[in-house]
Design an enzyme around this catalytic site. Sequence first.
Site, PDB file in Angstrom:
ATOM      1  CB  SER A  97     -47.640  66.056  90.790  1.00  0.00           C
ATOM      2  OG  SER A  97     -47.589  65.403  89.475  1.00  0.00           O
ATOM      3  CE  LYS A 112     -50.142  57.793  84.329  1.00  0.00           C
ATOM      4  NZ  LYS A 112     -49.583  58.611  83.060  1.00  0.00           N
ATOM      5  CE1 TYR A 146     -39.087  64.960  86.186  1.00  0.00           C
ATOM      6  CE2 TYR A 146     -41.080  64.009  85.151  1.00  0.00           C
ATOM      7  CZ  TYR A 146     -40.537  64.347  86.263  1.00  0.00           C
ATOM      8  OH  TYR A 146     -41.113  63.961  87.392  1.00  0.00           O
TER       9      TYR A 146
END
Length: 290
Positions: free
Chosen positions: A27, A75, A223
Amino acid sequence: MVHGEPWEMHLMTRCAVVGSPIDHSLSPAIHQAAYGWLGLDWRYERHRVGAADLAGFVAGLDTSWRGLSCTMPLKQAAVALGVADPVVQTLAVANTLVFDGVPADPLTTRVYNTDVSGLVSAVRLSGVNGVTRAVLLGNGATARSALLAVSQLGASQATVLARDPAKSAALAELGQGFGVEVHHLDLGSVPGPADLVVSTLPAAAAAAVAAALTAELVVDVVYDPWPTPLAQEAIRRGLRLLSGLDLLAHQAVGQVEAMTGRTVPVEVLLEAAQSELSRRRLGRAGAVSP
């Protein structure tokens, strides 16, 4: 998504990604690329924060802070820290905090979920515009976002492959609210053909069912390392494939818009993610070379 006018640009505006673990996060590279493209002198950091510590961390931020990207395991903890958008209200899962005032004030903090819109836009950009039946691997917080996303893509049925049927039952109850019939199968079962498969599992866990999946498009949230066994199987069979990098870049478009009031092309963010990941892989390769 964005409330009011674009955020007033000042010298020391700060944002960050928070979670635990956090050192692996791409990020910072993605958001700094966005700021560069927008011409903003903003700083984006990373901080290791556990779920029990998130509220205290936010309370300690000053007004130079504009927003936080919240990754696992935050989250759900992030939901209670401000005014939730409709997606967060539906899912009780958030990934973005935006501070319109003092960060500690929940009345001026906006709570967003950009994972849903990110998955929807990534799937549509891949060329898949309609989904009737989806398969979800896993039934945790990410699967909740994926379930709403597949409903927005048109799915009326979703099969969940997971170990815990109780969590799948909670997903089924959630799905009823937006018209998706959810069925649970034990991990390792054969779910039948689907338009879309979304794996929210670690690479090793998804490997056990890779050969049994049939779909027009496979989305793997992992990923690195890449390709995963699931991705390798999709490539071998000529299926369309999206990785976690695609999802990371698409959801970051929404985060950048929420924090800055401005839009960045997803290609800018995806290129930054790919470049940073390539740099890390080269560094690892160099570290083990004789």
